[in-house]
Design a protein around this motif. Structure first.
Motif, PDB file in Angstrom:
ATOM      1  N   HIS A  88      14.687   7.208  -5.331  1.00 50.16           N
ATOM      2  CA  HIS A  88      14.587   6.001  -4.619  1.00 50.16           C
ATOM      3  C   HIS A  88      13.782   4.776  -5.033  1.00 50.16           C
ATOM      4  O   HIS A  88      12.761   5.008  -5.674  1.00 50.16           O
ATOM      5  N   ARG A  89      14.271   3.677  -5.043  1.00 48.00           N
ATOM      6  CA  ARG A  89      13.317   2.576  -5.514  1.00 48.00           C
ATOM      7  C   ARG A  89      13.931   1.305  -4.878  1.00 48.00           C
ATOM      8  O   ARG A  89      14.756   0.984  -4.606  1.00 48.00           O
ATOM      9  N   VAL A  90      12.844   0.636  -4.566  1.00 51.65           N
ATOM     10  CA  VAL A  90      12.889  -0.735  -3.912  1.00 51.65           C
ATOM     11  C   VAL A  90      12.070  -1.751  -4.650  1.00 51.65           C
ATOM     12  O   VAL A  90      10.817  -1.416  -4.683  1.00 51.65           O
ATOM     13  N   PHE A 106       8.372   0.023  -4.101  1.00 52.55           N
ATOM     14  CA  PHE A 106       8.184   1.344  -3.659  1.00 52.55           C
ATOM     15  C   PHE A 106       8.861   2.299  -4.568  1.00 52.55           C
ATOM     16  O   PHE A 106      10.186   1.821  -4.670  1.00 52.55           O
ATOM     17  N   ALA A 107       8.670   3.372  -4.743  1.00 47.34           N
ATOM     18  CA  ALA A 107       9.400   4.270  -5.528  1.00 47.34           C
ATOM     19  C   ALA A 107       9.169   5.665  -4.931  1.00 47.34           C
ATOM     20  O   ALA A 107       8.126   6.313  -4.554  1.00 47.34           O
ATOM     21  N   VAL A 108      10.283   6.604  -4.910  1.00 46.96           N
ATOM     22  CA  VAL A 108       9.963   7.951  -4.577  1.00 46.96           C
ATOM     23  C   VAL A 108      10.701   9.029  -5.802  1.00 46.96           C
ATOM     24  O   VAL A 108      11.925   8.607  -6.268  1.00 46.96           O
ATOM     25  N   ARG A 162       7.523  15.781  -3.674  1.00 44.96           N
ATOM     26  CA  ARG A 162       8.144  14.425  -3.518  1.00 44.96           C
ATOM     27  C   ARG A 162       6.902  13.454  -3.738  1.00 44.96           C
ATOM     28  O   ARG A 162       5.891  13.724  -2.973  1.00 44.96           O
ATOM     29  N   ILE A 163       7.060  12.611  -4.278  1.00 42.41           N
ATOM     30  CA  ILE A 163       6.018  11.757  -4.864  1.00 42.41           C
ATOM     31  C   ILE A 163       6.340  10.162  -4.320  1.00 42.41           C
ATOM     32  O   ILE A 163       7.284   9.747  -4.976  1.00 42.41           O
ATOM     33  N   THR A 179       5.098  18.664  -0.572  1.00 44.54           N
ATOM     34  CA  THR A 179       5.845  19.682  -1.105  1.00 44.54           C
ATOM     35  C   THR A 179       7.290  19.126  -0.790  1.00 44.54           C
ATOM     36  O   THR A 179       7.662  18.734   0.210  1.00 44.54           O
ATOM     37  N   GLU A 180       8.199  19.286  -1.711  1.00 41.37           N
ATOM     38  CA  GLU A 180       9.836  19.063  -1.537  1.00 41.37           C
ATOM     39  C   GLU A 180      10.452  20.046  -0.571  1.00 41.37           C
ATOM     40  O   GLU A 180      10.287  21.360  -1.062  1.00 41.37           O
TER      41      GLU A 180
END
Length: 125
Positions: free
Chosen positions: A78-80, A88-90, A101-102, A122-123
């Protein structure tokens, strides 16, 4: 024909943005390169331990994480980046110990995007 050659070289001329650089550094497990994008103080959360650290302290914490979890790959989930001052990024980081998940929050400081928050969880699959 020269114009066609320029089109192929164009991606080389475009600099990678901070979100793409973070993905590259996560994949390499490079806390040193990643820390170059840190703000002077960074809110870091790993394994339910959260605090605000200096750039150097945050690098050491991330270095320990990468030593315990050798990266194999990364995926930008994900990216905003619609706001020029905040991004913001995931990412999903695949390691030898599982998936994480970072989430990274970046803020523009002196025309440079810096990581102000880094959360590692942890994902849950």
């Amino acid at each position: 024909m020269p114009m066609l050659a320029l089109l192929f070289m164009l991606p080389l001329a475009v600099k990678a943005d901070a979100i793409e650089k973070i993905a590259e550094y996560l994949k390499k497990g490079s806390s040193t390169e990643l820390s170059q994008l840190f703000a002077n103080s960074v809110d870091v959360s790993i394994a339910n331990e959260s605090s605000v650290y200096s750039k150097t302290q945050a690098q050491m914490i991330l270095d320990k994480f990468f030593k315990e979890n050798k990266p194999h790959g990364v995926k930008l989930l994900h990216r905003v980046s619609s706001n020029p001052s905040y991004n913001f990024a995931v990412y999903i980081l695949t390691t030898d110990k599982g998936k994480f998940r970072i989430a990274c929050t970046l803020k523009e400081v002196n025309k440079v995007m810096e990581i102000i928050e880094l959360r590692v969880e942890t994902e849950k699959t």
